[in-house]
Write a protein that holds these residues in place. Sequence first.
Motif, PDB file in Angstrom:
ATOM      1  N   CYS A 159     -61.135  -1.901  47.515  1.00 27.44           N
ATOM      2  CA  CYS A 159     -59.987  -2.326  47.173  1.00 27.44           C
ATOM      3  C   CYS A 159     -59.709  -3.952  47.100  1.00 27.44           C
ATOM      4  O   CYS A 159     -59.229  -4.298  46.176  1.00 27.44           O
ATOM      5  CB  CYS A 159     -58.861  -1.457  47.860  1.00 27.44           C
ATOM      6  N   ILE A 160     -60.009  -4.460  48.346  1.00 28.81           N
ATOM      7  CA  ILE A 160     -59.913  -5.832  48.304  1.00 28.81           C
ATOM      8  C   ILE A 160     -60.514  -6.663  47.183  1.00 28.81           C
ATOM      9  O   ILE A 160     -60.004  -7.479  46.663  1.00 28.81           O
ATOM     10  CB  ILE A 160     -60.135  -6.471  49.583  1.00 28.81           C
ATOM     11  N   CYS A 161     -61.856  -6.242  47.042  1.00 24.85           N
ATOM     12  CA  CYS A 161     -62.761  -6.867  45.885  1.00 24.85           C
ATOM     13  C   CYS A 161     -62.082  -6.446  44.725  1.00 24.85           C
ATOM     14  O   CYS A 161     -62.085  -7.580  43.832  1.00 24.85           O
ATOM     15  CB  CYS A 161     -64.213  -6.377  46.170  1.00 24.85           C
ATOM     16  N   GLY A 162     -61.564  -5.267  44.441  1.00 26.43           N
ATOM     17  CA  GLY A 162     -60.872  -4.932  43.221  1.00 26.43           C
ATOM     18  C   GLY A 162     -59.836  -5.777  42.891  1.00 26.43           C
ATOM     19  O   GLY A 162     -59.450  -6.201  41.812  1.00 26.43           O
ATOM     20  N   ILE A 163     -58.973  -5.887  43.949  1.00 26.64           N
ATOM     21  CA  ILE A 163     -57.678  -6.757  43.673  1.00 26.64           C
ATOM     22  C   ILE A 163     -58.191  -8.367  43.377  1.00 26.64           C
ATOM     23  O   ILE A 163     -57.631  -8.746  42.293  1.00 26.64           O
ATOM     24  CB  ILE A 163     -56.845  -7.036  45.132  1.00 26.64           C
ATOM     25  N   LEU A 164     -59.022  -9.011  44.058  1.00 23.62           N
ATOM     26  CA  LEU A 164     -59.572 -10.120  43.713  1.00 23.62           C
ATOM     27  C   LEU A 164     -60.072 -10.205  42.172  1.00 23.62           C
ATOM     28  O   LEU A 164     -59.845 -11.093  41.474  1.00 23.62           O
ATOM     29  CB  LEU A 164     -60.601 -10.683  44.683  1.00 23.62           C
ATOM     30  N   ASP A 165     -60.906  -9.384  41.897  1.00 20.80           N
ATOM     31  CA  ASP A 165     -61.305  -9.387  40.595  1.00 20.80           C
ATOM     32  C   ASP A 165     -60.204  -9.053  39.390  1.00 20.80           C
ATOM     33  O   ASP A 165     -60.149  -9.896  38.263  1.00 20.80           O
ATOM     34  CB  ASP A 165     -62.337  -8.068  40.164  1.00 20.80           C
ATOM     35  N   GLU A 166     -59.340  -8.321  39.770  1.00 22.47           N
ATOM     36  CA  GLU A 166     -58.187  -8.064  38.621  1.00 22.47           C
ATOM     37  C   GLU A 166     -57.130  -9.517  38.617  1.00 22.47           C
ATOM     38  O   GLU A 166     -56.915  -9.948  37.556  1.00 22.47           O
ATOM     39  CB  GLU A 166     -57.287  -6.856  38.979  1.00 22.47           C
ATOM     40  N   MET A 167     -57.068 -10.221  39.706  1.00 21.56           N
ATOM     41  CA  MET A 167     -56.413 -11.421  39.649  1.00 21.56           C
ATOM     42  C   MET A 167     -57.073 -12.493  38.931  1.00 21.56           C
ATOM     43  O   MET A 167     -56.465 -13.230  38.446  1.00 21.56           O
ATOM     44  CB  MET A 167     -56.148 -11.684  41.071  1.00 21.56           C
ATOM     45  N   LYS A 168     -58.371 -12.501  39.100  1.00 23.83           N
ATOM     46  CA  LYS A 168     -59.249 -13.296  38.333  1.00 23.83           C
ATOM     47  C   LYS A 168     -59.244 -12.939  36.883  1.00 23.83           C
ATOM     48  O   LYS A 168     -59.089 -13.782  36.007  1.00 23.83           O
ATOM     49  CB  LYS A 168     -60.593 -13.307  38.735  1.00 23.83           C
ATOM     50  N   ILE A 169     -59.104 -11.827  36.510  1.00 32.55           N
ATOM     51  CA  ILE A 169     -59.021 -11.402  34.948  1.00 32.55           C
ATOM     52  C   ILE A 169     -57.711 -11.785  34.574  1.00 32.55           C
ATOM     53  O   ILE A 169     -57.614 -12.439  33.339  1.00 32.55           O
ATOM     54  CB  ILE A 169     -59.160  -9.750  34.796  1.00 32.55           C
ATOM     55  N   SER A 170     -56.813 -11.540  35.122  1.00 31.87           N
ATOM     56  CA  SER A 170     -55.251 -12.143  34.630  1.00 31.87           C
ATOM     57  C   SER A 170     -55.253 -13.439  34.448  1.00 31.87           C
ATOM     58  O   SER A 170     -54.875 -13.986  33.517  1.00 31.87           O
ATOM     59  CB  SER A 170     -54.342 -11.640  35.855  1.00 31.87           C
TER      60      SER A 170
END
Length: 265
Positions: A76-87
């Motif tokens: 989840c933490i890796c996913g959150i960071l990935d999605e924040m970078k995508i945004s």
Amino acid sequence: MKSNFSFTYFSFVRDYSLLKNSIQSLKFWFPESPIFVVDDFQNPMTKEQIFHIKFLGARYRTSKFKRGGNLNGEECICGILDEMKISADLCKSDISFKIDCDTFLFNDSIKKEVLKRRNKSVFLRRLDGRKSIEEGEVENFETGFGMFYGLPSNKINDIKEEFMRDKSLESRIPSPILEGNEYLPEDICITYACFKVIGESGITLLDLYDKFFLGWRGNETPLSECSKMGIVHFGQRCFGTQREIETKMFQSLKLLYRRRGKRNG
């Protein structure tokens, strides 16, 4: 088009009634900043709800990572960071913010502080300590709240790599912080990795005791008191029934627009 800030929500179907009010409060104070809603692929909002979220001006997509309950765990933490970078990449923002669906901005105090620190990470200081981190002294580590924080877009990948490199929190963070948590908690992990990558001088911890007072039990606080705060966390499904919290956030939104009407009048 370049934007200084982007904002990302991580939602699931039961968040809709809170999320729609939170988005409107965010747009009230950051009208030019792109807003992204990253929905849970296992429990997504309905088509009608998604349509309304888009109508409010948010950009919608789904994620494929497991949420770990309330945003916990390595995946989840890796996913959150990935999605924040995508945004951030989609709108070329300097700072990528994560905001919770049950969080409401009542005035411009947070905006003013964020604008002063355009290229710094921003965390809201937890109420359970005021110590600052020092090199090699993990015991003094201080955690930011997960309900609202911003990371420099060009450092997000580094923060993720640091988390993955040294994610055995039990050996790094005092046990009282982790007591009773069987999953890796998002707020502790990301704050710590951010400190390690950027350093204390590149991070702003906003106090929540005075003008930034955090109504993290917002459902139990009178609306007249909540409205004096910069940002309020209403305690999604934690402090009251879903209906009570929905009603409080809707009342908050009406109050916000009523204030603008008086100001413009």
